[in-house]
Enzyme design. Structure first.
Site, short mmCIF file in Angstrom:
data_model
loop_
_atom_site.label_atom_id
_atom_site.label_comp_id
_atom_site.label_asym_id
_atom_site.label_seq_id
_atom_site.Cartn_x
_atom_site.Cartn_y
_atom_site.Cartn_z
CE1 TYR A 170 -2.97 3.10 0.40
CE2 TYR A 170 -4.31 1.64 1.73
CZ TYR A 170 -4.15 2.82 1.03
OH TYR A 170 -5.19 3.71 0.99
CE1 TYR A 209 -5.55 0.38 -11.53
CE2 TYR A 209 -4.75 -0.17 -9.34
CZ TYR A 209 -5.64 -0.38 -10.37
OH TYR A 209 -6.58 -1.36 -10.24
#
Lengths: 385, 135
Positions: free
Chosen positions: A285, A333
């Site tokens: 993450y 992204y």
């Protein structure tokens, strides 16, 4: 002490995103419904096959709401509120439910309209006035969650000599992956200089050290390995999982340069019987560049304090030694507020060999690491072909 | 004007004494009567032994910067005229750590390990926030 494997083999059978990015006209429920429909299609399952729902969003009773919306009457649910790592944790809870015979096909969903809502600072903006942080952090102008990660980054730089250039390397490598992902929000390559020239938000973090903000949703279908073997796509096995939390508020974190990833990583890898050098592809993450540097150290990919040097020279990028955040990550992204589910989606696609231009070579074993809150919750999954 | 929207702590059953002391320009921490450990933030049980017995201890308020960041983007409009400012974690000799601001100096001069001493900033009619200045 090693963790025992689940007492049934568990697999991920389907994954999908909704439509991601900016200007997507979908509600929170529509994001989840679209991702769920696509993930079930990916698995070759129907919604009537689902007997457990595990949803996380910003609505009141998310698992019941999404089950009702999709016409599913679950016999097992879970909503784990641990921030962005919740989805790695939910895969573990799904595995436990399946292994105990409480359910057979688990649908995990997430959806958010973070970008449309312009809730740039989702967690800090949402501190309940009854929480201690509302008295002891927010009044000081904590730019949450960026402030907490900036404090960790500053301490890392102080203790180990990590430089802003090294942090920027993470953003550059991740952008290079995003350039290969048609679904990524930002695909134009950037340089270390670009990161350092972007505005300082909270020193030492610049704008390009921080994740993007988008709308989006994701879904993951978990089932028993027996069931998964008869489905459309090859199963991706859940070989190890573990969770660790050391604090909630950043001022309560004892050591800003050692995170819960140390415990969750060790435990998940021992359960799977693997070590860092066995891992072919890593999804961490990346809320901020420092998150990746800290996690790589704590997960054992490099010694403590070496993270800055470790990420230099494109080691994490396409063609690098340790393909990391191959989707383009939260940095490039998409990032609709709780990115953990997208880490799983990408890892599964990598292990299936579906990633075309961004396919990591020989991807057989993936490590997925979710981080929630203010470096507060850590959940690691080991996935394999 | 912006002060009106600045987030102000709402004292609760755990913290009322702490904020009343801060209003008198005193920094206080709870000390467990059973195990002797200090704790911050205020709470009804000791996180080391779960004892409910404690006494309030007045701190000298002299600590050191454990980490800090210079905030350049205001979290809310109330902080817009304050940027850039220093958000810091301060270690106190009692063994507790608290978030605060380092004020009264150029943000560029703040360093980790720097000795600091407590001061109090009035943010409302009832609340004074403990902040720190270089020694």
């Amino acid at each position: 002490m090693g963790r025992k494997p689940f007492n049934r083999e568990i697999a991920i059978a389907g994954v999908a995103e909704s439509d991601l990015g900016h200007g997507v006209s979908l509600s929170i429920l529509q994001h989840q419904a679209l991702a769920a429909k696509r993930a079930l299609e990916d698995a070759g399952l129907r919604h009537t096959d689902v007997d457990a729902v595990m949803a996380v969003d910003f609505l009141g009773l998310p698992s019941l709401q999404i089950a009702e919306y999709l016409g599913i009457k679950p016999r097992f649910t879970d909503t784990t509120v641990t921030g962005g790592s919740a989805f790695e944790n939910l895969v573990e809870h799904a595995a436990l439910g399946i292994a105990a015979g409480l359910c057979e096909v688990v649908l995990i969903t997430y959806g958010s309209t973070l970008w449309s809502d312009r809730r740039r600072v989702v967690e800090g903006g949402g501190v309940d006035p009854r929480m201690p942080a509302a008295q002891f952090e927010t009044p000081y102008g904590d730019l949450s969650p960026i402030g907490a990660y900036a404090l960790a980054a500053a301490r890392h730089c102080y203790e180990f000599g990590t430089t802003p250039e090294q942090l920027a390397e993470v953003a550059v490598s991740t952008r290079n992956w995003a350039a290969l992902n048609p679904r990524a929000l930002h695909r134009d390559p950037i340089t270390v200089e670009d990161v350092l020239q972007s505005p300082l938000i909270a020193s030492p973090l610049h704008r390009l050290d921080c994740c993007v903000v988008t709308d989006g949703g994701g879904a993951v279908v978990v089932t028993s390995a027996e069931r998964a073997r008869d489905l459309r796509k090859p199963p991706v096995y859940v070989l190890g999982s573990a969770f660790s939390s050391t604090h909630l508020s950043i001022s309560q974190m004892e050591n800003l340069t050692q995170t819960g990833a140390f415990e969750s990583g060790k435990s998940a890898m021992s359960m799977a019987g693997v070590k860092p050098s066995d891992i072919d592809v890593v999804e961490i993450y990346d809320s901020f560049t420092i998150s990746v540097v800290c996690a790589l150290e704590d997960l054992g990919f490099c010694p403590k304090g070496e993270g800055g040097r470790f990420v230099e020279g494109g080691r994490l990028g396409p063609g690098g030694e340790l393909p990391t955040n191959t989707s383009g990550g939260g940095l490039s992204y998409n990032h609709p507020g709780a990115f953990g589910i997208f880490l799983i989606i990408e890892a599964v696609r990598q292990l299936r060999g579906e990633c075309a231009a961004r396919q990591a070579p020989g991807a057989e074993l993936a490590l997925v690491h979710g981080i929630g809150g203010w470096l507060s919750s850590h959940a690691t999954l080991i996935l394999g072909k | 004007m912006s002060e009106q929207t600045r987030p102000v702590p709402k004292p609760d059953r755990d913290s009322a004494y702490y904020w009343a002391a801060a209003r008198r320009r005193e920094l206080v921490f709870q000390q467990c009567n059973e195990c002797g450990q200090f704790r911050f933030y205020p709470r009804s049980v000791c996180p080391f032994c779960l004892s409910e017995k404690f006494e309030w201890h007045k701190s000298l308020g002299r600590g050191a910067v454990y980490s800090f960041t210079v905030i350049h983007r205001a979290p809310t409009p109330a902080f817009r005229d304050r940027v850039p400012y220093v958000l810091a974690l301060i270690d106190l000799p009692e063994g507790v750590r608290m978030m605060s601001n380092v004020i009264g100096c150029d943000p560029g001069s703040v360093q980790i390990g720097m000795p600091v001493t407590v001061d109090f900033e009035e943010v409302s009619d009832e609340i004074s926030l403990p902040v720190f200045r270089p020694e």
